[in-house]
Write a protein that holds these residues in place. Structure first.
Motif, mmCIF file in Angstrom:
data_model
loop_
_atom_site.group_PDB
_atom_site.id
_atom_site.type_symbol
_atom_site.label_atom_id
_atom_site.label_comp_id
_atom_site.label_asym_id
_atom_site.label_seq_id
_atom_site.Cartn_x
_atom_site.Cartn_y
_atom_site.Cartn_z
ATOM 1 N N VAL A 1 60.858 63.134 10.239
ATOM 2 C CA VAL A 1 61.336 61.950 10.631
ATOM 3 C C VAL A 1 61.314 61.667 12.184
ATOM 4 C CG1 VAL A 1 63.578 60.846 10.415
ATOM 5 C CG2 VAL A 1 62.914 61.974 8.344
ATOM 6 N N ILE A 2 62.212 62.403 12.708
ATOM 7 C CA ILE A 2 62.327 62.267 13.989
ATOM 8 C C ILE A 2 61.069 61.509 14.808
ATOM 9 C CG2 ILE A 2 63.138 62.622 16.596
ATOM 10 C CD1 ILE A 2 65.635 63.969 14.940
ATOM 11 N N LEU A 3 60.028 62.395 14.847
ATOM 12 C CA LEU A 3 58.715 62.560 15.341
ATOM 13 C C LEU A 3 57.986 61.443 14.977
ATOM 14 C CD1 LEU A 3 58.558 65.893 16.402
ATOM 15 C CD2 LEU A 3 59.512 63.995 17.981
ATOM 16 N N GLU A 4 57.880 61.375 13.391
ATOM 17 C CA GLU A 4 57.208 60.878 12.803
ATOM 18 C C GLU A 4 57.867 59.059 13.361
ATOM 19 O OE1 GLU A 4 54.948 60.401 11.652
ATOM 20 O OE2 GLU A 4 54.232 62.602 9.742
ATOM 21 N N SER A 5 59.261 58.778 13.564
ATOM 22 C CA SER A 5 59.152 57.996 13.980
ATOM 23 C C SER A 5 58.715 57.120 15.497
ATOM 24 C CB SER A 5 60.022 57.523 13.451
ATOM 25 O OG SER A 5 61.326 58.012 15.001
ATOM 26 N N GLU A 6 58.058 57.780 15.851
ATOM 27 C CA GLU A 6 57.483 57.801 17.481
ATOM 28 C C GLU A 6 55.876 57.123 17.581
ATOM 29 O OE1 GLU A 6 59.031 57.694 19.941
ATOM 30 O OE2 GLU A 6 60.544 58.268 19.380
ATOM 31 N N PRO A 7 55.550 55.829 17.681
ATOM 32 C CA PRO A 7 54.189 54.743 17.543
ATOM 33 C C PRO A 7 53.598 56.499 18.032
ATOM 34 C CG PRO A 7 55.321 54.531 18.896
ATOM 35 C CD PRO A 7 56.219 55.441 19.225
ATOM 36 N N ASP A 8 53.279 56.884 19.730
ATOM 37 C CA ASP A 8 52.510 57.741 19.654
ATOM 38 C C ASP A 8 52.351 58.858 19.249
ATOM 39 O OD1 ASP A 8 54.694 58.605 20.933
ATOM 40 O OD2 ASP A 8 53.413 59.147 22.772
ATOM 41 N N MET A 9 52.782 59.954 18.195
ATOM 42 C CA MET A 9 52.915 61.085 17.736
ATOM 43 C C MET A 9 52.901 60.638 15.936
ATOM 44 S SD MET A 9 55.431 62.495 19.938
ATOM 45 C CE MET A 9 55.517 62.608 21.898
ATOM 46 N N THR A 10 51.904 61.990 15.571
ATOM 47 C CA THR A 10 52.330 62.145 13.668
ATOM 48 C C THR A 10 52.338 63.886 14.307
ATOM 49 O OG1 THR A 10 50.566 62.303 12.465
ATOM 50 C CG2 THR A 10 49.207 61.905 14.893
ATOM 51 N N VAL A 11 52.602 64.141 12.661
ATOM 52 C CA VAL A 11 53.560 65.627 12.790
ATOM 53 C C VAL A 11 52.260 65.530 10.805
ATOM 54 C CG1 VAL A 11 54.981 66.880 11.829
ATOM 55 C CG2 VAL A 11 56.264 65.538 12.816
ATOM 56 N N ALA B 1 67.823 62.336 12.661
ATOM 57 C CA ALA B 1 66.714 62.029 11.494
ATOM 58 C C ALA B 1 67.741 60.707 10.675
ATOM 59 C CB ALA B 1 66.139 62.797 10.826
ATOM 60 N N ALA B 2 68.444 60.678 10.372
ATOM 61 C CA ALA B 2 69.254 60.024 9.359
ATOM 62 C C ALA B 2 68.925 58.508 10.017
ATOM 63 C CB ALA B 2 70.353 60.552 8.787
ATOM 64 N N ARG B 3 70.195 58.467 11.036
ATOM 65 C CA ARG B 3 69.867 57.960 12.073
ATOM 66 C C ARG B 3 68.598 56.204 12.299
ATOM 67 N NH1 ARG B 3 70.769 55.867 16.982
ATOM 68 N NH2 ARG B 3 70.368 57.939 17.625
ATOM 69 N N ARG B 4 67.802 57.385 12.296
ATOM 70 C CA ARG B 4 66.974 56.384 12.603
ATOM 71 C C ARG B 4 65.759 55.953 11.404
ATOM 72 N NH1 ARG B 4 62.534 58.161 17.325
ATOM 73 N NH2 ARG B 4 64.655 58.321 18.427
ATOM 74 N N THR B 5 66.092 56.791 10.339
ATOM 75 C CA THR B 5 65.697 56.161 8.786
ATOM 76 C C THR B 5 66.550 55.043 8.126
ATOM 77 O OG1 THR B 5 67.122 57.464 7.250
ATOM 78 C CG2 THR B 5 64.854 58.469 7.674
ATOM 79 N N LEU B 6 67.333 55.144 9.128
ATOM 80 C CA LEU B 6 68.578 53.394 8.769
ATOM 81 C C LEU B 6 68.271 52.611 9.577
ATOM 82 C CD1 LEU B 6 71.639 55.699 7.258
ATOM 83 C CD2 LEU B 6 69.479 54.313 6.390
ATOM 84 N N THR B 7 67.908 52.848 10.676
ATOM 85 C CA THR B 7 67.800 51.712 11.656
ATOM 86 C C THR B 7 66.838 50.417 11.828
ATOM 87 O OG1 THR B 7 68.631 53.458 13.199
ATOM 88 C CG2 THR B 7 67.877 50.893 14.360
ATOM 89 N N PRO B 8 66.406 49.789 11.210
ATOM 90 C CA PRO B 8 64.909 49.181 11.056
ATOM 91 C C PRO B 8 63.827 48.588 13.035
ATOM 92 C CG PRO B 8 66.766 47.820 11.058
ATOM 93 C CD PRO B 8 67.313 48.934 11.683
ATOM 94 N N ALA B 9 63.037 49.618 12.986
ATOM 95 C CA ALA B 9 62.175 49.608 13.292
ATOM 96 C C ALA B 9 60.938 49.123 13.716
ATOM 97 C CB ALA B 9 62.413 50.431 14.550
ATOM 98 N N GLY B 10 60.092 48.176 13.568
ATOM 99 C CA GLY B 10 58.876 47.737 14.010
ATOM 100 C C GLY B 10 58.568 47.848 12.262
ATOM 101 N N ASP B 11 57.207 48.002 11.397
ATOM 102 C CA ASP B 11 56.937 47.729 10.194
ATOM 103 C C ASP B 11 57.576 49.307 9.057
ATOM 104 O OD1 ASP B 11 54.917 49.784 11.767
ATOM 105 O OD2 ASP B 11 53.703 48.863 11.108
ATOM 106 N N ARG B 12 57.990 50.497 10.022
ATOM 107 C CA ARG B 12 58.816 51.273 9.638
ATOM 108 C C ARG B 12 59.874 50.778 8.237
ATOM 109 N NH1 ARG B 12 61.358 54.498 14.318
ATOM 110 N NH2 ARG B 12 63.104 53.856 12.942
ATOM 111 N N PRO B 13 59.914 51.125 6.971
ATOM 112 C CA PRO B 13 59.870 51.091 5.841
ATOM 113 C C PRO B 13 61.855 51.666 6.152
ATOM 114 C CG PRO B 13 58.576 52.670 5.189
ATOM 115 C CD PRO B 13 58.397 52.474 6.942
ATOM 116 N N LEU B 14 63.109 51.056 5.568
ATOM 117 C CA LEU B 14 63.404 52.396 5.380
ATOM 118 C C LEU B 14 64.074 53.107 4.145
ATOM 119 C CD1 LEU B 14 67.010 49.329 6.244
ATOM 120 C CD2 LEU B 14 65.742 50.892 7.821
ATOM 121 N N GLN B 15 64.781 54.468 4.525
ATOM 122 C CA GLN B 15 64.916 55.525 4.085
ATOM 123 C C GLN B 15 66.008 55.954 3.445
ATOM 124 O OE1 GLN B 15 61.514 58.283 5.027
ATOM 125 N NE2 GLN B 15 60.956 57.524 6.833
ATOM 126 N N PRO B 16 66.515 54.878 3.017
ATOM 127 C CA PRO B 16 67.857 55.955 2.462
ATOM 128 C C PRO B 16 68.177 56.496 1.827
ATOM 129 C CG PRO B 16 67.665 53.422 0.903
ATOM 130 C CD PRO B 16 66.255 53.079 1.998
#
Lengths: 471, 216
Positions: B21-31, A284-299
């Motif tokens: 966090v992992i699943l919310e980052s997928e565009p087609d999923m919502t927790v 999860a942490a890696r995802r929050t630090l990886t920029p992707a689309g309009d997703r905000p980073l969550q340090p």
């Protein structure tokens, strides 16, 4: 058959095992894990002085003979021939036993008897190998008295173990077989000589005489062979493991298996759990630090996740350390030690590890806890372990006290901590699976578990266990 | 296609927050919610109406197996349950499938695999981890070994389809295998599920093994 020490392929040098001759007993099962070259050398229980062949050359030749021997007619012939000198040896042993019983009167007999019994067991080991190697009889290895810890235990086993006395019985049987074999050989030889030398040979009686001589040889060999086969069928009964010992071994194995399962469950609950949580937090942490689309980073999330990973990993390593200690103890000892359940003595080590992890935790032990039964000590250890790990997991590193109080008839174990030091410390509802498990175990032990939040924002885990039978 | 609504059930808050966090980052999923015990999961499920519940097995206060059974008893169609497990403990997994879970996934699997498994469960057009699942069911289901005649109510075509479903094939693969259109396969699968009174493919495979259909 195991390959010989010289690395020759098994059986390659021995194509002549007579297939028509049925082997006695469970002859097809060759002994495992023993190199033939070690047959004589391994048998340390036999004092070297009892061997009539002390010359190294003779020993080497004998060894070579044994190495070459396989179950089959050659093996049986060797066995029969060996039974004559061995019979003499065993006779000496019996005389020694009788002598030492007589010597009991003079006070030194006890030591002599023990010596004779030890020699008996050693000889039985040799006999076992002989029977396995030469006759192909499958005989399980006996328990080793010298593997017992402590002199008293060794002596107890030596005198009380039924297989000592059965071994003595076997040596007696071998003595009789040796006498019978000698008698058969002597008689056969005498008859042979009589037929050959005392008679006037002429063309008329030559044929019948020859026939008689052949019959004599065949008959003698048949009798000797019969005696060997008889030995082979009796050997497993007297040299094998007694039923009560087999049961004991089985029980020991079952106990070990249960211990292993318990260890596996502990691993599952502690290390497996901690690693899973860490893995998911890291992902999860890696995802929050990886920029992707309009997703905000969550340090912030990432920072917290790293903190969780740190504490979880530390707790997992502490548990791994404990488990490995147990496994090493099991491997190191010759005698399989029972699963070393943690006790109250181990608490200080546990908490030291947590202190290294940044948790300010104090241990208070009230009353004498040394005579608390081992099961309760382990349960108490688990309470502290679970309680403190939960503090790390859910509240960060607040001031924590672990308390063990032994009072009249009860043992109380308590872990309480001050308020949460971490912003995200959202406590898990009802505690972890560890708490549920603890509650089950506490109830099974006739005790109670309470776990609740304190008014100051901390958490209070308390387990009370009755000390039945304690004054 | 609207986002898959997820409910996370695990007694460890760290597992839940990580998954979220992992699943919310997928565009087609919502927790849409999370819960720390089986009982809490039932309440939250009633409030949030998720499509898929990610269910831990061992939890205090009603484990994942009991919670799954309860969810299925409430509504045979929604939500579907994907069991999340730390270890491949055969017995737990089979019992949760028997209780009505649509499939299982390991917590340690790659996020991509996990997300795929959720999509598969949500769509219901094939088995999750087909090989593992089939082996698990085959080795645990008490087969009464009555052969293909065990499910006489199936037509020949439906029996073919069921056999391929149990083999882990997706609708598309079955269509290729049997030279049928995907729509036809879908119809056959639906009628098989209906006849076996199975809520999804996983349950149909269990029924196929338990009836002895597969061993015949």
């Amino acid at each position: 058959m195991t390959p010989s020490v010289s690395g020759r392929p098994a059986r390659a040098d021995h194509p002549a095992v007579p297939t028509g001759v049925p082997r006695v007993g469970e002859g097809s099962g060759a002994p495992e894990g023993e190199s033939p070259g070690a047959v004589v050398g391994q048998d340390r229980a036999v004092p070297p002085t009892t061997s009539p062949h002390s010359a190294a050359g003779t020993a080497a030749r004998l060894r070579a003979l044994l190495v070459a021997a396989r179950p089959g007619w050659r093996g049986r012939a060797l066995y029969a021939l060996a039974s004559v000198p061995l019979g003499v040896l065993f006779l000496a042993l019996y005389l020694g036993l009788i002598g030492s019983v007589v010597a009991l009167v003079y006070g030194v007999g006890v030591l002599l008897i023990l010596l004779v019994l030890a020699v008996t067991r050693g000889l039985a080991g040799m006999e076992r190998r002989l029977a396995r190697r030469l006759l192909g009889v499958d005989i399980p290895e006996a328990e080793r008295v010298r593997d017992q810890r402590g002199v008293v235990r060794k002596l107890r086993r030596l005198v009380l173990a039924p297989d000592t006395w059965r071994a003595l019985g076997w040596l007696g049987a071998r003595l009789l077989f040796g006498v019978a074999t000698s008698a058969a050989l002597l008689f056969g030889a005498a008859l042979f000589v009589t037929l050959g030398w005392d008679v006037e040979w002429n063309p008329l009686n030559a044929l019948p005489l020859l026939a008689l001589m052949v019959a004599d040889v065949v008959l003698t060999l048949a009798v000797v062979d019969l005696l060997v086969r008889l030995s082979a069928s009796v050997a497993p009964r007297l040299l094998g493991t007694a039923p009560e010992q087999r049961i004991a071994v089985l029980q020991q194995r079952t106990r070990r298996l249960a211990d292993r399962n318990k260890l596996a469950r502990d691993l599952h609950d502690t290390i497996g759990h901690a690693l899973t949580a860490s893995l998911l937090q890291a992902t999860a942490a890696r995802r929050t630090l990886t920029p992707a689309g309009d997703r905000p980073l969550q340090p912030d999330f990432a920072r917290q996740a790293l903190g969780h990973i740190e504490t979880n990993t530390r707790a997992a390593l502490a548990e791994l350390d404990r488990v490995l200690t147990v496994l090493r103890a099991e491997d190191g000892g010759r005698d399989p030690v029972p699963f070393a359940a943690p006790s109250l003595d181990d608490l200080e080590d546990l908490l030291a590890g947590l202190r290294d992890g940044g948790l300010p935790v104090a241990l208070v032990v009230d009353g004498d806890v040394d005579d608390v039964p081992a099961e309760l000590q382990e349960l108490a250890y688990r309470v502290v372990q679970e309680g403190t790990t939960n503090v790390l997991r859910h509240a960060g590193t607040p001031l924590t006290v672990a308390q063990v109080v032994r009072s009249e008839g009860a043992l109380a174990v308590r872990v309480c901590n001050e308020g949460v030091t971490q912003l995200d410390g959202r406590p898990g509802p009802g505690g972890g699976r560890g708490l549920a498990g603890l509650r089950e175990r506490a109830v099974a032990a006739g005790g109670t578990l309470s776990a609740e939040h304190t008014p100051s924002g901390g958490f209070d885990l308390c387990v009370t266990l009755p000390l039945s039978g304690a004054a | 296609m609207s986002a898959v609504r997820l409910l996370l059930v695990d007694d460890d808050v760290l597992v839940r927050s990580g998954l979220r966090v992992i699943l919310e980052s997928e565009p087609d999923m919502t927790v849409v919610g999370d819960a720390g015990t089986g009982r809490e999961a039932l309440t939250v499920a009633a409030d949030t109406d998720p499509d898929v519940v990610l269910m831990d097995v061992r939890m205090p206060d009603m484990d994942g197996i009991a919670a799954t059974a309860e969810l299925v008893a409430r509504d045979a169609q929604r939500p579907r349950v994907l069991v999340l497990t730390t270890f491949e403990d055969d017995d737990y997994l089979f019992r949760s499938l028997q209780a009505g879970a649509s499939g299982f996934a390991l917590k340690r699997s790659d996020p991509e695999e996990l997300v795929d498994a959720i999509r598969v469960v949500a769509r219901g057009t094939s088995l999750v981890l087909p090989d593992l699942t089939r082996r698990l069911i085959a080795s645990h289901a008490p087969s009464r070994a009555r052969g293909p005649a065990a499910l006489p109510e199936l037509t020949g075509r439906e029996a073919d389809v069921l056999r391929l479903v149990a083999g882990g094939l997706s609708n598309a693969e079955i269509a290729t295998e049997l030279f049928l259109s995907r729509e036809t396969v879908k119809t056959h699968v639906s009628s098989v599920l209906l006849k076996l009174r199975a809520r999804d493919r996983t349950q149909a495979v269990i029924a196929a093994y338990e009836s002895g259909f597969m061993t015949g």
